[in-house]
Design a protein around this motif. Sequence first.
Motif, PDB file in Angstrom:
ATOM      1  N   GLU A  95      23.125   3.711   7.058  1.00  0.00           N
ATOM      2  CA  GLU A  95      23.463   2.506   6.914  1.00  0.00           C
ATOM      3  C   GLU A  95      22.771   1.731   7.543  1.00  0.00           C
ATOM      4  OE1 GLU A  95      26.943   0.897   6.707  1.00  0.00           O
ATOM      5  OE2 GLU A  95      27.804   3.061   5.604  1.00  0.00           O
ATOM      6  N   LEU A  96      21.851   2.259   6.732  1.00  0.00           N
ATOM      7  CA  LEU A  96      20.051   1.083   6.217  1.00  0.00           C
ATOM      8  C   LEU A  96      20.142   0.310   5.539  1.00  0.00           C
ATOM      9  CD1 LEU A  96      17.850   4.346   7.674  1.00  0.00           C
ATOM     10  CD2 LEU A  96      19.046   2.225   8.998  1.00  0.00           C
ATOM     11  N   ASP A  97      19.210  -1.018   6.008  1.00  0.00           N
ATOM     12  CA  ASP A  97      18.588  -1.735   5.163  1.00  0.00           C
ATOM     13  C   ASP A  97      18.080  -1.468   4.162  1.00  0.00           C
ATOM     14  OD1 ASP A  97      20.296  -4.056   6.746  1.00  0.00           O
ATOM     15  OD2 ASP A  97      18.429  -4.424   7.295  1.00  0.00           O
ATOM     16  N   LYS A  98      18.254  -2.254   2.377  1.00  0.00           N
ATOM     17  CA  LYS A  98      18.023  -1.667   1.517  1.00  0.00           C
ATOM     18  C   LYS A  98      16.507  -1.316   1.541  1.00  0.00           C
ATOM     19  CE  LYS A  98      21.847   0.535   0.320  1.00  0.00           C
ATOM     20  NZ  LYS A  98      22.324   1.040   1.723  1.00  0.00           N
ATOM     21  N   PRO A  99      16.129  -2.873   1.739  1.00  0.00           N
ATOM     22  CA  PRO A  99      15.144  -3.404   1.800  1.00  0.00           C
ATOM     23  C   PRO A  99      13.569  -2.513   2.830  1.00  0.00           C
ATOM     24  CG  PRO A  99      16.216  -4.844   1.661  1.00  0.00           C
ATOM     25  CD  PRO A  99      17.416  -4.228   2.027  1.00  0.00           C
ATOM     26  N   ILE A 100      14.321  -2.012   3.834  1.00  0.00           N
ATOM     27  CA  ILE A 100      13.671  -1.108   4.586  1.00  0.00           C
ATOM     28  C   ILE A 100      13.603   0.508   3.981  1.00  0.00           C
ATOM     29  CG2 ILE A 100      14.040   0.059   7.476  1.00  0.00           C
ATOM     30  CD1 ILE A 100      14.943  -2.659   8.113  1.00  0.00           C
ATOM     31  N   ILE A 101      14.225   1.443   3.777  1.00  0.00           N
ATOM     32  CA  ILE A 101      14.327   1.889   3.028  1.00  0.00           C
ATOM     33  C   ILE A 101      13.067   2.374   2.285  1.00  0.00           C
ATOM     34  CG2 ILE A 101      15.845   3.748   1.920  1.00  0.00           C
ATOM     35  CD1 ILE A 101      18.204   2.939   3.261  1.00  0.00           C
ATOM     36  N   ASN A 103      10.860   0.127   1.630  1.00  0.00           N
ATOM     37  CA  ASN A 103       9.282  -0.679   1.952  1.00  0.00           C
ATOM     38  C   ASN A 103       8.879   1.244   2.422  1.00  0.00           C
ATOM     39  OD1 ASN A 103       7.019  -2.136   2.235  1.00  0.00           O
ATOM     40  ND2 ASN A 103       7.590  -1.726   4.332  1.00  0.00           N
ATOM     41  N   GLU A 104       9.998   1.429   3.355  1.00  0.00           N
ATOM     42  CA  GLU A 104       9.122   2.526   4.562  1.00  0.00           C
ATOM     43  C   GLU A 104       9.122   3.520   2.736  1.00  0.00           C
ATOM     44  OE1 GLU A 104       9.557   4.695   7.659  1.00  0.00           O
ATOM     45  OE2 GLU A 104       8.074   2.690   7.792  1.00  0.00           O
ATOM     46  N   ILE A 106       7.869   2.925   0.247  1.00  0.00           N
ATOM     47  CA  ILE A 106       6.379   2.924  -0.442  1.00  0.00           C
ATOM     48  C   ILE A 106       5.205   2.994   0.366  1.00  0.00           C
ATOM     49  CG2 ILE A 106       5.270   0.824  -1.635  1.00  0.00           C
ATOM     50  CD1 ILE A 106       8.144  -0.010  -2.724  1.00  0.00           C
ATOM     51  N   GLU A 107       5.636   2.570   1.707  1.00  0.00           N
ATOM     52  CA  GLU A 107       4.339   3.150   2.974  1.00  0.00           C
ATOM     53  C   GLU A 107       4.398   4.369   2.320  1.00  0.00           C
ATOM     54  OE1 GLU A 107       2.358   0.746   3.726  1.00  0.00           O
ATOM     55  OE2 GLU A 107       3.634  -0.709   2.446  1.00  0.00           O
ATOM     56  N   LEU A 108       4.960   5.618   3.151  1.00  0.00           N
ATOM     57  CA  LEU A 108       5.282   6.961   3.010  1.00  0.00           C
ATOM     58  C   LEU A 108       4.341   7.185   1.405  1.00  0.00           C
ATOM     59  CD1 LEU A 108       7.956   8.019   4.849  1.00  0.00           C
ATOM     60  CD2 LEU A 108       5.881   7.543   5.270  1.00  0.00           C
ATOM     61  N   SER A 109       4.565   7.093   0.545  1.00  0.00           N
ATOM     62  CA  SER A 109       4.119   7.274  -1.032  1.00  0.00           C
ATOM     63  C   SER A 109       1.909   6.509  -1.252  1.00  0.00           C
ATOM     64  CB  SER A 109       4.490   6.538  -1.909  1.00  0.00           C
ATOM     65  OG  SER A 109       4.430   5.655  -2.405  1.00  0.00           O
ATOM     66  N   LYS A 110       2.061   5.539  -0.200  1.00  0.00           N
ATOM     67  CA  LYS A 110       0.948   5.318  -0.294  1.00  0.00           C
ATOM     68  C   LYS A 110      -0.264   6.169   0.491  1.00  0.00           C
ATOM     69  CE  LYS A 110       1.482   0.292  -0.523  1.00  0.00           C
ATOM     70  NZ  LYS A 110       1.422  -0.666  -0.084  1.00  0.00           N
ATOM     71  N   ARG A 111       0.262   6.422   1.285  1.00  0.00           N
ATOM     72  CA  ARG A 111      -0.201   7.519   2.297  1.00  0.00           C
ATOM     73  C   ARG A 111      -0.565   9.130   1.562  1.00  0.00           C
ATOM     74  NH1 ARG A 111       2.482   5.896   6.945  1.00  0.00           N
ATOM     75  NH2 ARG A 111       2.820   8.102   7.651  1.00  0.00           N
ATOM     76  N   LEU A 112       0.887   9.903   1.247  1.00  0.00           N
ATOM     77  CA  LEU A 112       1.179  10.642   1.155  1.00  0.00           C
ATOM     78  C   LEU A 112       1.179  11.208  -0.604  1.00  0.00           C
ATOM     79  CD1 LEU A 112       4.121  11.302   3.004  1.00  0.00           C
ATOM     80  CD2 LEU A 112       1.966  11.897   3.927  1.00  0.00           C
ATOM     81  N   ALA A 113       1.333  10.718  -1.815  1.00  0.00           N
ATOM     82  CA  ALA A 113       1.508  11.137  -3.009  1.00  0.00           C
ATOM     83  C   ALA A 113       0.562  10.427  -4.110  1.00  0.00           C
ATOM     84  CB  ALA A 113       2.587  10.549  -3.264  1.00  0.00           C
ATOM     85  N   SER A 114       0.321   9.956  -5.372  1.00  0.00           N
ATOM     86  CA  SER A 114      -1.110   9.739  -5.791  1.00  0.00           C
ATOM     87  C   SER A 114      -0.785   8.650  -5.957  1.00  0.00           C
ATOM     88  CB  SER A 114      -0.282  10.588  -7.425  1.00  0.00           C
ATOM     89  OG  SER A 114       1.052  10.174  -7.899  1.00  0.00           O
ATOM     90  N   ASP A 115      -1.393   7.581  -6.735  1.00  0.00           N
ATOM     91  CA  ASP A 115      -1.914   6.644  -6.404  1.00  0.00           C
ATOM     92  C   ASP A 115      -0.722   5.310  -7.479  1.00  0.00           C
ATOM     93  OD1 ASP A 115      -4.420   6.989  -5.006  1.00  0.00           O
ATOM     94  OD2 ASP A 115      -5.849   6.825  -6.981  1.00  0.00           O
ATOM     95  N   ASN A 116      -0.320   6.225  -8.558  1.00  0.00           N
ATOM     96  CA  ASN A 116       0.354   5.628  -8.837  1.00  0.00           C
ATOM     97  C   ASN A 116       1.857   6.287  -8.375  1.00  0.00           C
ATOM     98  OD1 ASN A 116      -1.473   4.683 -10.628  1.00  0.00           O
ATOM     99  ND2 ASN A 116      -0.798   6.502 -12.557  1.00  0.00           N
ATOM    100  N   ALA A 117       1.873   6.150  -7.831  1.00  0.00           N
ATOM    101  CA  ALA A 117       3.591   7.010  -7.327  1.00  0.00           C
ATOM    102  C   ALA A 117       3.990   5.678  -6.309  1.00  0.00           C
ATOM    103  CB  ALA A 117       3.024   7.613  -6.150  1.00  0.00           C
TER     104      ALA A 117
END
Length: 132
Positions: A95-101, A103-104, A106-117
């Motif tokens: 039961e969390l706001d979809k935009p928060i999920i 955004n989280e 996306i931010e985690l993918s910026k730190r952990l995944a490939s550039d296109n992720a």
Amino acid sequence: MATRTQARESVIGLLYAVDLGNDGIINFIDEILEDKKIRNKQKVFALNLFNGVINNLDAIDKEIEEHLNQGNISDLGSVEKAILRLAVYETLFEELDKPIIINEAIELSKRLASDNAPKFINGVLDKVKRQK
């Protein structure tokens, strides 16, 4: 005290390990979370997320595959797959706001995944969100 973002990052690491075939990591979750200083409420939060993903993996993977433009889930990188699995689990079952999920994720993918992720993950999660 750890943040929810740090708890999610730990869950992604655990899901990554499981995806690579390290099922035995499940026996060491408490130690891994403690090592990352994920304690108390955040530990409960992380365990809930990890167990939720593992217990609903078939439904989560089916949901992801329905929203891929091409290929299937086995074509995804393990980090991207772990991030998507966590975010789709939260979208479908928490039961969390979809935009928060989103955004989280996306931010985690910026730190952990490939550039296109980040762009890829945003696209898939946006499609999942629209259906729910």
